[in-house]
Design an enzyme around this catalytic site. Structure first.
Site, PDB file in Angstrom:
ATOM      1  N   GLU A 210    -131.131  13.832 -55.289  1.00 50.86           N
ATOM      2  CA  GLU A 210    -130.580  14.567 -56.428  1.00 50.86           C
ATOM      3  C   GLU A 210    -129.063  14.700 -56.286  1.00 50.86           C
ATOM      4  O   GLU A 210    -128.508  14.538 -55.189  1.00 50.86           O
ATOM      5  CB  GLU A 210    -131.220  15.960 -56.519  1.00 50.86           C
ATOM      6  CG  GLU A 210    -130.955  16.833 -55.313  1.00 50.86           C
ATOM      7  CD  GLU A 210    -131.872  18.045 -55.208  1.00 50.86           C
ATOM      8  OE1 GLU A 210    -132.997  17.983 -55.748  1.00 50.86           O
ATOM      9  OE2 GLU A 210    -131.455  19.043 -54.590  1.00 50.86           O
ATOM     10  N   LYS A 212    -125.485  16.046 -55.653  1.00 47.94           N
ATOM     11  CA  LYS A 212    -124.840  17.139 -54.910  1.00 47.94           C
ATOM     12  C   LYS A 212    -123.663  17.594 -55.761  1.00 47.94           C
ATOM     13  O   LYS A 212    -122.622  16.938 -55.812  1.00 47.94           O
ATOM     14  CB  LYS A 212    -124.376  16.700 -53.530  1.00 47.94           C
ATOM     15  CG  LYS A 212    -123.857  17.878 -52.703  1.00 47.94           C
ATOM     16  CD  LYS A 212    -123.363  17.476 -51.339  1.00 47.94           C
ATOM     17  CE  LYS A 212    -123.082  18.708 -50.491  1.00 47.94           C
ATOM     18  NZ  LYS A 212    -122.271  19.730 -51.178  1.00 47.94           N
ATOM     19  N   ARG A 217    -123.193  27.768 -54.903  1.00 45.40           N
ATOM     20  CA  ARG A 217    -124.614  28.049 -54.643  1.00 45.40           C
ATOM     21  C   ARG A 217    -124.979  29.405 -55.237  1.00 45.40           C
ATOM     22  O   ARG A 217    -124.243  30.398 -55.104  1.00 45.40           O
ATOM     23  CB  ARG A 217    -124.840  28.058 -53.137  1.00 45.40           C
ATOM     24  CG  ARG A 217    -126.302  28.149 -52.690  1.00 45.40           C
ATOM     25  CD  ARG A 217    -126.972  26.820 -52.727  1.00 45.40           C
ATOM     26  NE  ARG A 217    -128.306  26.858 -52.148  1.00 45.40           N
ATOM     27  CZ  ARG A 217    -128.591  26.446 -50.911  1.00 45.40           C
ATOM     28  NH1 ARG A 217    -127.634  25.979 -50.132  1.00 45.40           N
ATOM     29  NH2 ARG A 217    -129.836  26.483 -50.468  1.00 45.40           N
ATOM     30  N   ARG A 232    -123.959  32.241 -52.080  1.00 49.17           N
ATOM     31  CA  ARG A 232    -124.390  31.694 -50.790  1.00 49.17           C
ATOM     32  C   ARG A 232    -124.340  32.736 -49.683  1.00 49.17           C
ATOM     33  O   ARG A 232    -125.194  32.775 -48.789  1.00 49.17           O
ATOM     34  CB  ARG A 232    -123.480  30.517 -50.431  1.00 49.17           C
ATOM     35  CG  ARG A 232    -123.691  29.920 -49.051  1.00 49.17           C
ATOM     36  CD  ARG A 232    -122.534  29.009 -48.695  1.00 49.17           C
ATOM     37  NE  ARG A 232    -122.392  27.918 -49.627  1.00 49.17           N
ATOM     38  CZ  ARG A 232    -122.987  26.734 -49.498  1.00 49.17           C
ATOM     39  NH1 ARG A 232    -123.744  26.482 -48.451  1.00 49.17           N
ATOM     40  NH2 ARG A 232    -122.808  25.784 -50.385  1.00 49.17           N
ATOM     41  N   GLU A 261    -127.393  25.745 -58.051  1.00 44.61           N
ATOM     42  CA  GLU A 261    -125.933  25.745 -58.116  1.00 44.61           C
ATOM     43  C   GLU A 261    -125.525  26.113 -59.531  1.00 44.61           C
ATOM     44  O   GLU A 261    -126.288  25.929 -60.481  1.00 44.61           O
ATOM     45  CB  GLU A 261    -125.367  24.365 -57.772  1.00 44.61           C
ATOM     46  CG  GLU A 261    -125.702  23.860 -56.401  1.00 44.61           C
ATOM     47  CD  GLU A 261    -124.487  23.818 -55.485  1.00 44.61           C
ATOM     48  OE1 GLU A 261    -123.358  24.004 -55.975  1.00 44.61           O
ATOM     49  OE2 GLU A 261    -124.684  23.598 -54.278  1.00 44.61           O
ATOM     50  N   PHE A 296    -132.611  23.655 -58.070  1.00 44.91           N
ATOM     51  CA  PHE A 296    -133.247  22.577 -57.299  1.00 44.91           C
ATOM     52  C   PHE A 296    -134.420  23.051 -56.455  1.00 44.91           C
ATOM     53  O   PHE A 296    -135.026  22.254 -55.745  1.00 44.91           O
ATOM     54  CB  PHE A 296    -132.232  21.859 -56.405  1.00 44.91           C
ATOM     55  CG  PHE A 296    -131.417  22.758 -55.510  1.00 44.91           C
ATOM     56  CD1 PHE A 296    -131.977  23.393 -54.421  1.00 44.91           C
ATOM     57  CD2 PHE A 296    -130.064  22.952 -55.764  1.00 44.91           C
ATOM     58  CE1 PHE A 296    -131.227  24.206 -53.592  1.00 44.91           C
ATOM     59  CE2 PHE A 296    -129.298  23.759 -54.942  1.00 44.91           C
ATOM     60  CZ  PHE A 296    -129.881  24.387 -53.848  1.00 44.91           C
ATOM     61  N   ARG A 367    -129.384  24.535 -40.609  1.00 45.21           N
ATOM     62  CA  ARG A 367    -129.075  23.177 -41.043  1.00 45.21           C
ATOM     63  C   ARG A 367    -130.140  22.244 -40.466  1.00 45.21           C
ATOM     64  O   ARG A 367    -129.988  21.702 -39.388  1.00 45.21           O
ATOM     65  CB  ARG A 367    -127.676  22.767 -40.571  1.00 45.21           C
ATOM     66  CG  ARG A 367    -126.570  23.520 -41.270  1.00 45.21           C
ATOM     67  CD  ARG A 367    -125.224  22.884 -41.033  1.00 45.21           C
ATOM     68  NE  ARG A 367    -124.159  23.676 -41.620  1.00 45.21           N
ATOM     69  CZ  ARG A 367    -123.790  23.627 -42.887  1.00 45.21           C
ATOM     70  NH1 ARG A 367    -124.432  22.821 -43.705  1.00 45.21           N
ATOM     71  NH2 ARG A 367    -122.801  24.371 -43.341  1.00 45.21           N
ATOM     72  N   LYS A 373    -127.213  15.595 -46.678  1.00 40.89           N
ATOM     73  CA  LYS A 373    -126.209  15.411 -47.731  1.00 40.89           C
ATOM     74  C   LYS A 373    -125.448  14.117 -47.479  1.00 40.89           C
ATOM     75  O   LYS A 373    -125.082  13.794 -46.347  1.00 40.89           O
ATOM     76  CB  LYS A 373    -125.256  16.604 -47.796  1.00 40.89           C
ATOM     77  CG  LYS A 373    -124.592  16.991 -46.494  1.00 40.89           C
ATOM     78  CD  LYS A 373    -123.809  18.285 -46.666  1.00 40.89           C
ATOM     79  CE  LYS A 373    -123.207  18.755 -45.342  1.00 40.89           C
ATOM     80  NZ  LYS A 373    -122.501  20.039 -45.468  1.00 40.89           N
TER      81      LYS A 373
END
Length: 504
Positions: A210, A212, A217, A232, A261, A296, A367, A373
């Site tokens: 998808e 970025k 965020r 975020r 986002e 998302f 992460r 990404k």
């Protein structure tokens, strides 16, 4: 009962070692000795946080507060918390003097080491999101529970001190009691960088690809007609984004938690500069620039929590409730289709693509390797430690930035380079005005900052170097933008910087 001096000594012991194992042992040793009433306060202090938020004491007040220290340590953890609460409650006429008097009384009861710790704690200098991971390990060790259970409880509670209290008083049973709660934000799941699109597809197998987006965020909760929106960093911005609230309130559901986002678009449908989107989060006139949401993930829908469901099921739920507002992307694309999608994203002014395993569960605050990404340029989110006064046409402006990466073992940020490139006249003016507000000290050469401002840096690569403590240096680094949507806890780690070293 634990003396405040023990917290101060443990904090010093943690700061003095680079060993993650030693940090965990020191923190766990103190946590295990705490009385129930002390757990929340001591945990927060050790993490450099203030229970209840800021105490209303500015840096100018702290820097001028001088009082002889106590000869003997006598303050308890609870007494310090009560004193900070009293500082926070002072308001009204004459509050400045009464706040100074209360601060002086607290510092006068503290030893010299305790005074130094208190000034840094109240001034925000001890705040280190990097220490969260070490603290979570220490909590698990002190409580004798599995670290993954502690991490999940922290994901759901969002509060380190509350998680610590549950672990140390009720063990895994108490930690398992945390649930997704509408109206309480979750820590967002994060992605790891991939060297290439092909690598990400090979690593993840069945995947979603998808856009970025070059946006901010957001996390959205709805419970009936009540809607909340967070950034975020879990800062609530509901009152500033009325168009998002109205949109979510109109979705075909009773309750929902969405991750996504938002960004402002030009009339041509291209993303406006990132700073314009972020500016809306504090705007006094929220309708001046409309925001568009792109979701998302769906973490809850109509009473059903979806955190532990695989991504493909969460995406089905997302389509059920918000298909028109789903981020552009494809499921299980061929390599050629994924490459075309990446080109489309870049052509439309976005950063690249995200590649996500369709079997991945939502692991907030980490992460992981199941979300990757892919961006054509190397970028890092780094912490600004200082800025040097400029020369020539930049005389009178703060220019050359000292840049640091987050220590993955919970220490202070580690310097990895400097740059003055990419700074527009607008950014120079902003730095010169803003940085002194975050200063710990200054001299004729530079202004030195609390490690809290994050800047996005584009670079050509990384090389080994003995010039900086991290053992690496940035090559041809240049400023892209500042990231007010991120704090130091969201900065890239030294490991992420080292990962850019040329492969041997």
């Amino acid at each position: 009962m634990v003396l405040f001096a023990e917290v101060v000594a443990t904090s010093g012991e943690v700061a003095a070692t680079r060993s993650r194992k030693a940090k965990v042992a020191a923190l766990a040793g103190l946590l295990a000795r705490l009385d129930r009433a002390e757990i929340r306060f001591a945990t927060a202090f050790l993490a450099g946080e203030l229970p209840g938020g800021r105490a209303g004491v500015g840096w100018s007040t702290l820097s001028t507060a001088t009082v002889s220290p106590s000869e003997q340590a006598a303050l308890t953890v609870s007494e310090v918390d009560e004193s900070i609460d009293r500082l926070r409650e002072i308001s009204g006429s004459g509050s400045a003097q009464r706040r100074t008097d209360a601060l002086t009384a607290l510092l006068g009861a503290a030893t010299e080491d305790e005074q130094r710790f208190l000034v840094r704690l109240l001034g925000g200098e001890l705040r280190q999101g990097a220490l969260e991971g070490v603290m979570l390990e220490a909590i698990a060790t002190a409580a004798g529970v599995r670290s993954e259970v502690v991490r999940r409880a922290f994901m759901l509670s969002g509060r380190l001190a509350l998680t610590s209290e549950a672990a140390l008083t009720g063990g895994e049973e108490a930690l398992a009691g945390f649930r997704l709660e509408l109206g309480r934000p979750l820590r967002p799941m994060l992605a790891s960088p991939a060297d290439s699109l092909d690598q990400a597809l090979d690593d993840l197998g069945d995947a979603s690809v998808e856009y970025k987006l070059d946006g901010a965020r957001i996390q959205v909760h709805r419970d009936g007609d009540e809607v909340h929106v967070w950034t975020r960093t879990l800062r609530e911005i509901t009152e500033h984004v009325g168009e998002l609230v109205d949109l979510v309130r109109g979705l075909p559901c009773r309750s929902v938690v969405l991750d996504g986002e938002t960004l402002a678009l030009s009339d041509a449908g291209r993303p406006r500069p990132f700073q314009e989107t972020m500016g809306r989060f504090g705007a006094q006139s929220p309708r001046d620039l409309l925001l568009q949401p792109y979701f998302f993930d769906c973490l809850h829908l109509d009473g059903l929590d979806l955190l532990d469901e695989p991504l493909h099921k969460r995406l089905d739920a997302l389509d059920t409730v918000a298909a028109p507002h789903r981020i552009p992307g494809m499921l299980e694309p061929s390599p050629d289709q994924a490459s075309t999608l990446l080109d489309e994203a870049l052509d439309n002014g976005h950063e690249g693509v995200m590649v996500k395993s369709l079997d991945s569960v939502y692991a907030a605050g980490r992460r992981g390797r199941t979300w990757r990404k892919v961006k054509p340029a190397h970028t890092l989110d780094l912490v600004v430690l200082a800025a040097e006064w400029g020369h020539g046409r930049r005389t009178g402006s703060l220019s050359n930035l000292h840049l640091a990466a987050r220590d993955p073992d919970g220490g202070p940020p580690i310097m990895v380079g400097k740059t003055f490139k990419g700074l527009t006249d607008e950014l120079l003016a902003w730095q010169t005005e803003e940085f002194p507000r975050h200063a710990t000290r200054s001299d004729d050469w530079a202004v030195y900052l609390h490690p809290e401002i994050v800047v996005e840096i584009e670079l050509d690569g990384v090389q080994t170097s003995t010039r900086y403590d991290g053992g690496v240096a940035l090559r041809f680094a240049r400023v892209l933008r500042y990231r007010p949507d991120k704090d130091a806890a969201n900065a890239d780690t030294l490991d992420a910087v080292r990962a850019l070293l040329p492969k041997r």
